[in-house]
Design a protein around this motif. Structure first.
Motif, PDB file in Angstrom:
ATOM      1  N   SER A  75      81.367  -9.505   5.063  1.00 30.35           N
ATOM      2  CA  SER A  75      82.279 -10.241   5.948  1.00 30.35           C
ATOM      3  C   SER A  75      82.613  -9.469   7.223  1.00 30.35           C
ATOM      4  N   ALA A  76      82.371  -8.172   7.229  1.00 24.66           N
ATOM      5  CA  ALA A  76      82.636  -7.337   8.408  1.00 24.66           C
ATOM      6  C   ALA A  76      81.362  -6.610   8.845  1.00 24.66           C
ATOM      7  N   TRP A  77      80.230  -7.286   8.753  1.00 22.56           N
ATOM      8  CA  TRP A  77      78.929  -6.661   8.987  1.00 22.56           C
ATOM      9  C   TRP A  77      78.792  -6.045  10.376  1.00 22.56           C
ATOM     10  N   ARG A  78      79.467  -6.585  11.362  1.00 20.86           N
ATOM     11  CA  ARG A  78      79.342  -6.052  12.728  1.00 20.86           C
ATOM     12  C   ARG A  78      79.820  -4.598  12.817  1.00 20.86           C
ATOM     13  N   GLU A  79      80.839  -4.273  12.063  1.00 22.74           N
ATOM     14  CA  GLU A  79      81.407  -2.924  12.104  1.00 22.74           C
ATOM     15  C   GLU A  79      80.844  -2.016  11.016  1.00 22.74           C
ATOM     16  N   ALA A  80      80.001  -2.547  10.170  1.00 23.59           N
ATOM     17  CA  ALA A  80      79.470  -1.778   9.038  1.00 23.59           C
ATOM     18  C   ALA A  80      78.130  -1.137   9.402  1.00 23.59           C
ATOM     19  N   THR A  81      77.917   0.063   8.901  1.00 28.50           N
ATOM     20  CA  THR A  81      76.682   0.805   9.189  1.00 28.50           C
ATOM     21  C   THR A  81      75.644   0.683   8.075  1.00 28.50           C
ATOM     22  N   VAL A  82      75.922  -0.132   7.078  1.00 27.07           N
ATOM     23  CA  VAL A  82      75.074  -0.184   5.878  1.00 27.07           C
ATOM     24  C   VAL A  82      73.982  -1.249   5.932  1.00 27.07           C
ATOM     25  N   PHE A  83      73.896  -1.983   7.040  1.00 28.26           N
ATOM     26  CA  PHE A  83      72.891  -3.037   7.150  1.00 28.26           C
ATOM     27  C   PHE A  83      71.814  -2.645   8.147  1.00 28.26           C
ATOM     28  N   THR A  84      70.586  -3.056   7.866  1.00 24.99           N
ATOM     29  CA  THR A  84      69.483  -2.790   8.781  1.00 24.99           C
ATOM     30  C   THR A  84      69.622  -3.684  10.010  1.00 24.99           C
ATOM     31  N   GLU A  85      68.880  -3.370  11.041  1.00 26.73           N
ATOM     32  CA  GLU A  85      68.886  -4.221  12.243  1.00 26.73           C
ATOM     33  C   GLU A  85      68.387  -5.621  11.906  1.00 26.73           C
ATOM     34  N   ALA A  86      67.398  -5.724  11.042  1.00 27.95           N
ATOM     35  CA  ALA A  86      66.883  -7.032  10.633  1.00 27.95           C
ATOM     36  C   ALA A  86      67.962  -7.822   9.886  1.00 27.95           C
ATOM     37  N   GLU A  87      68.666  -7.182   8.979  1.00 32.13           N
ATOM     38  CA  GLU A  87      69.735  -7.867   8.245  1.00 32.13           C
ATOM     39  C   GLU A  87      70.852  -8.295   9.188  1.00 32.13           C
ATOM     40  N   ARG A  88      71.166  -7.457  10.146  1.00 34.14           N
ATOM     41  CA  ARG A  88      72.203  -7.787  11.119  1.00 34.14           C
ATOM     42  C   ARG A  88      71.803  -9.016  11.937  1.00 34.14           C
ATOM     43  N   ALA A  89      70.528  -9.077  12.310  1.00 35.77           N
ATOM     44  CA  ALA A  89      70.029 -10.228  13.067  1.00 35.77           C
ATOM     45  C   ALA A  89      70.114 -11.498  12.216  1.00 35.77           C
ATOM     46  N   ALA A  90      69.782 -11.388  10.933  1.00 39.31           N
ATOM     47  CA  ALA A  90      69.859 -12.542  10.026  1.00 39.31           C
ATOM     48  C   ALA A  90      71.305 -12.986   9.835  1.00 39.31           C
ATOM     49  N   LEU A  91      72.220 -12.044   9.686  1.00 32.61           N
ATOM     50  CA  LEU A  91      73.635 -12.381   9.513  1.00 32.61           C
ATOM     51  C   LEU A  91      74.210 -13.034  10.770  1.00 32.61           C
ATOM     52  N   ASP A 109      69.960 -18.401  22.538  1.00 34.89           N
ATOM     53  CA  ASP A 109      68.617 -17.850  22.706  1.00 34.89           C
ATOM     54  C   ASP A 109      68.588 -16.352  22.399  1.00 34.89           C
ATOM     55  N   GLU A 110      69.665 -15.651  22.730  1.00 32.06           N
ATOM     56  CA  GLU A 110      69.731 -14.210  22.470  1.00 32.06           C
ATOM     57  C   GLU A 110      69.728 -13.908  20.975  1.00 32.06           C
ATOM     58  N   VAL A 111      70.497 -14.664  20.235  1.00 32.60           N
ATOM     59  CA  VAL A 111      70.562 -14.468  18.778  1.00 32.60           C
ATOM     60  C   VAL A 111      69.207 -14.806  18.157  1.00 32.60           C
ATOM     61  N   TRP A 112      68.596 -15.892  18.607  1.00 33.02           N
ATOM     62  CA  TRP A 112      67.274 -16.268  18.092  1.00 33.02           C
ATOM     63  C   TRP A 112      66.257 -15.172  18.404  1.00 33.02           C
ATOM     64  N   ALA A 113      66.284 -14.640  19.607  1.00 31.72           N
ATOM     65  CA  ALA A 113      65.333 -13.591  20.004  1.00 31.72           C
ATOM     66  C   ALA A 113      65.515 -12.335  19.159  1.00 31.72           C
ATOM     67  N   ARG A 114      66.763 -11.980  18.859  1.00 37.70           N
ATOM     68  CA  ARG A 114      66.994 -10.809  18.005  1.00 37.70           C
ATOM     69  C   ARG A 114      66.407 -11.026  16.616  1.00 37.70           C
ATOM     70  N   ALA A 115      66.579 -12.213  16.078  1.00 37.08           N
ATOM     71  CA  ALA A 115      66.015 -12.509  14.757  1.00 37.08           C
ATOM     72  C   ALA A 115      64.489 -12.516  14.826  1.00 37.08           C
ATOM     73  N   ALA A 116      63.938 -13.070  15.872  1.00 34.27           N
ATOM     74  CA  ALA A 116      62.477 -13.162  16.015  1.00 34.27           C
ATOM     75  C   ALA A 116      61.820 -11.792  16.170  1.00 34.27           C
ATOM     76  N   LYS A 117      62.583 -10.779  16.570  1.00 33.35           N
ATOM     77  CA  LYS A 117      62.040  -9.408  16.644  1.00 33.35           C
ATOM     78  C   LYS A 117      61.773  -8.847  15.253  1.00 33.35           C
ATOM     79  N   HIS A 118      62.449  -9.361  14.245  1.00 34.55           N
ATOM     80  CA  HIS A 118      62.370  -8.798  12.898  1.00 34.55           C
ATOM     81  C   HIS A 118      61.671  -9.680  11.879  1.00 34.55           C
ATOM     82  N   TYR A 119      61.559 -10.957  12.182  1.00 33.93           N
ATOM     83  CA  TYR A 119      61.006 -11.902  11.211  1.00 33.93           C
ATOM     84  C   TYR A 119      59.882 -12.714  11.845  1.00 33.93           C
ATOM     85  N   ASP A 120      58.824 -12.949  11.061  1.00 33.13           N
ATOM     86  CA  ASP A 120      57.735 -13.786  11.560  1.00 33.13           C
ATOM     87  C   ASP A 120      58.154 -15.259  11.472  1.00 33.13           C
ATOM     88  N   GLU A 121      57.280 -16.146  11.910  1.00 35.29           N
ATOM     89  CA  GLU A 121      57.644 -17.562  11.974  1.00 35.29           C
ATOM     90  C   GLU A 121      57.984 -18.147  10.602  1.00 35.29           C
TER      91      GLU A 121
END
Length: 157
Positions: A75-91, A109-121
């Motif tokens: 619930s506080a993922w933005r301030e937490a250091t325990v998630f990967t960049e990919a997980e953060r993009a998904a959240l 578009d920015e949020v979509w682009a961040r997710a697209a950096k970590h996940y394929d189609e």
């Protein structure tokens, strides 16, 4: 607390839920990592206040090996250091995809682009469907006031 409706006793709901459960199974079998699926399902359910889904996804994630620190910090993922960049993009995608009425523009578009950096189609498709699926499940459970606390791991799988 008793649920207002027993979806499994209703012939109409049973038909519809059969297809919904099939969709859930297809998502579980998708190439999107199981840990990411549980974190996203949990976050969507937290935003919507769906107690039974929070109960379910917390227990399923823990049974699959997720640690309690990460579960408590979803619930506080933005301030937490325990998630990967990919997980953060998904959240982040999950939040904007759930808060469509609040976000006025939906998923940026920015949020979509961040997710697209970590996940394929295929993974992005699974994420989009999972977010939508969880919002549907949350609403069904909230409308019926499904009680939480008694969920057993794997009960609906």
């Amino acid at each position: 607390m008793d649920a207002r409706l027993n979806y499994f006793a209703s012939p109409t709901a049973a038909k519809a839920l059969k297809h919904l459960m099939s969709a859930g199974k297809a998502l579980k079998d998708s190439p999107l990592a199981a840990a990411t699926q549980e974190l996203v399902a949990l976050r969507v359910s937290q935003i919507n206040g769906c107690a039974i889904c929070i109960d379910m996804h917390t227990k399923d994630a823990a049974a699959a090996g997720e640690n309690s620190v990460r579960l408590h910090l979803v619930s506080a993922w933005r301030e937490a250091t325990v998630f990967t960049e990919a997980e953060r993009a998904a959240l982040e995608l999950a939040e904007q995809g759930t808060r469509v009425a609040d976000a006025a523009g939906g998923v940026s578009d920015e949020v979509w682009a961040r997710a697209a950096k970590h996940y394929d189609e295929e993974q992005l498709t699974a994420l989009a469907v999972l977010i939508s699926f969880m919002n549907t499940a949350n609403r069904l459970n909230i409308i019926a006031q499904q009680p939480a606390g008694d969920y057993k791991v794997g009960q609906f799988h």
